[in-house]
Design an enzyme around this catalytic site. Structure first.
Site, mmCIF file in Angstrom:
data_model
loop_
_atom_site.group_PDB
_atom_site.id
_atom_site.type_symbol
_atom_site.label_atom_id
_atom_site.label_comp_id
_atom_site.label_asym_id
_atom_site.label_seq_id
_atom_site.Cartn_x
_atom_site.Cartn_y
_atom_site.Cartn_z
ATOM 1 N N ARG A 1 0.815 -1.227 0.000
ATOM 2 C CA ARG A 1 0.000 0.000 0.000
ATOM 3 C C ARG A 1 0.845 1.272 0.000
ATOM 4 O O ARG A 1 0.472 2.289 0.565
ATOM 5 C CB ARG A 1 -0.993 -0.002 1.172
ATOM 6 C CG ARG A 1 -1.944 -1.189 1.130
ATOM 7 C CD ARG A 1 -2.997 -1.107 2.214
ATOM 8 N NE ARG A 1 -3.872 -2.271 2.161
ATOM 9 C CZ ARG A 1 -4.902 -2.428 1.326
ATOM 10 N NH1 ARG A 1 -5.165 -1.478 0.456
ATOM 11 N NH2 ARG A 1 -5.634 -3.526 1.351
ATOM 12 N N ARG A 2 2.012 1.175 -0.611
ATOM 13 C CA ARG A 2 2.865 2.363 -0.769
ATOM 14 C C ARG A 2 3.124 2.648 -2.250
ATOM 15 O O ARG A 2 3.944 3.498 -2.568
ATOM 16 C CB ARG A 2 4.190 2.174 -0.031
ATOM 17 C CG ARG A 2 4.022 1.851 1.446
ATOM 18 C CD ARG A 2 5.331 1.902 2.168
ATOM 19 N NE ARG A 2 5.220 1.392 3.537
ATOM 20 C CZ ARG A 2 6.046 1.680 4.512
ATOM 21 N NH1 ARG A 2 7.075 2.487 4.281
ATOM 22 N NH2 ARG A 2 5.877 1.172 5.717
ATOM 23 N N GLY A 3 2.471 1.917 -3.122
ATOM 24 C CA GLY A 3 2.687 2.106 -4.555
ATOM 25 C C GLY A 3 3.787 1.251 -5.128
ATOM 26 O O GLY A 3 4.111 1.379 -6.307
ATOM 27 N N TYR B 1 -4.892 -3.688 -12.143
ATOM 28 C CA TYR B 1 -4.593 -3.965 -13.548
ATOM 29 C C TYR B 1 -5.563 -3.255 -14.481
ATOM 30 O O TYR B 1 -5.163 -2.769 -15.541
ATOM 31 C CB TYR B 1 -4.625 -5.475 -13.805
ATOM 32 C CG TYR B 1 -3.700 -6.257 -12.903
ATOM 33 C CD1 TYR B 1 -2.473 -5.733 -12.512
ATOM 34 C CD2 TYR B 1 -4.061 -7.519 -12.440
ATOM 35 C CE1 TYR B 1 -1.635 -6.431 -11.679
ATOM 36 C CE2 TYR B 1 -3.217 -8.235 -11.603
ATOM 37 C CZ TYR B 1 -2.010 -7.680 -11.226
ATOM 38 O OH TYR B 1 -1.177 -8.388 -10.395
#
Length: 311
Positions: free
Chosen positions: A222-224, A261
């Protein structure tokens, strides 16, 4: 132990498409000389390891390019033994893999993605083995056995370069004291020579680029990071092949990765039949994206990416 080995081997064979969900967070310092730049389809069953090396055997030609065996050996290592004829095109691609670096500044720290090196294989194996154990609901007592299978697999995939490659991402938290650590990994197959002999279903075209085995360290999700592993893969595919169609699999039960996606431009082109459940596998979507000349991703989409892993 023999029974445990047989059970683990059967699990690897029967369910090669489960998610990779990492459990570990290990500090890893990158190779000396590589500066830090601040700016999951699951494992496939390992085939018999081919002892291919990358010893250069240039084809007879009066015109060779600027890539030399010396430059080539600077990237690979003594663990690759045997013989293999490399074309000038292979050498050019190996040089491109050696120089590839994808840096990204995140809100919480810095990330860079590049090709896995030999000295980074063990820590990558650890991440994948623990992730695979979790996705298969296997006891961690089988970790050593899983590590063995995963390492054999990664060695084989490394031996298929430049037709396939394993990327690793390293992360450093802003103002943190932990230093650089392994944040995730992803595998790319560029063409049919790098494709696995036992592909997941629905089957992607073997001569098209394929992204698989992506996983992010659990504590760093959840940090990219998952988003940027995907973006780095697409950027490298654009450099390494003229094909603009890239494929991946996503399990039907994995809503967060599926949404990621879709935001990244992938579309479902085929879905497993319900009869795949009889083989103890989860149903999967085969997804495809046509890469533009230059890919771009919005930061808002990046921050909303869910579990940040392929299925």
């Amino acid at each position: 132990m023999a029974a445990a080995a047989a059970a683990a081997a059967a699990a690897l064979k029967l369910s090669p498409y489960s998610d990779l969900q990492p459990q570990c967070q290990r500090e890893f310092k990158p190779t000396k000389g590589q500066p830090f730049i601040s700016s999951p389809t699951p494992l496939l069953p390992p085939r018999k390891l081919r002892r291919c090396s990358y010893k250069c055997c240039l084809p007879p030609s009066s015109s060779t390019n600027s890539i030399t065996p010396t430059q080539y050996f600077s990237f690979l290592d003594e663990s690759f033994r045997g013989s293999r004829v490399l074309t000038n095109e292979d050498l050019e691609k190996l040089k491109a893999l050696e120089s590839f670096v994808y840096p990204q500044q995140l809100e919480s720290g810095s990330l860079w993605v590049r090709v896995m090196r030999t000295e980074e294989m063990d820590v990558t194996v650890g991440l994948l083995a623990l992730s695979f154990a979790e996705s298969m609901f296997m006891s961690l007592q089988y970790e050593a056995l899983l590590r063995f299978f995963v390492k054999q697999y990664l060695m084989e995939r490394r031996a298929s370069m430049p037709h396939a490659v394993t990327l690793v991402g390293f992360y450093r938290e802003e103002g943190g004291e932990r230093g650089e650590e392994l944040a995730g990994t992803v595998e790319i197959c560029f063409d049919k020579r790098g494709a696995n002999a036992s592909p997941p279903t629905p089957t992607a075209p073997k001569n098209s680029p394929y992204i698989c085995n992506m996983t992010v360290t659990k504590e760093l999700r959840r940090r990219g990071i998952g988003w940027h592993l995907l973006k780095a893969s697409e950027e490298l595919i654009s450099r390494m092949t003229s094909s603009k169609e890239v494929y991946l699999h996503c399990r039907m039960i994995d809503e967060a990765p599926f949404n990621m996606y879709i935001k990244a431009g992938y579309n479902v082109i085929q879905t497993d039949s319900i009869f795949i459940l009889l083989t103890l596998q989860r149903r999967k979507h085969l997804m495809c994206k046509k890469l533009p000349v230059s890919s771009s991703f919005s930061e808002s989409d990046m921050s909303e990416s869910g579990e940040e892993l392929l299925s």
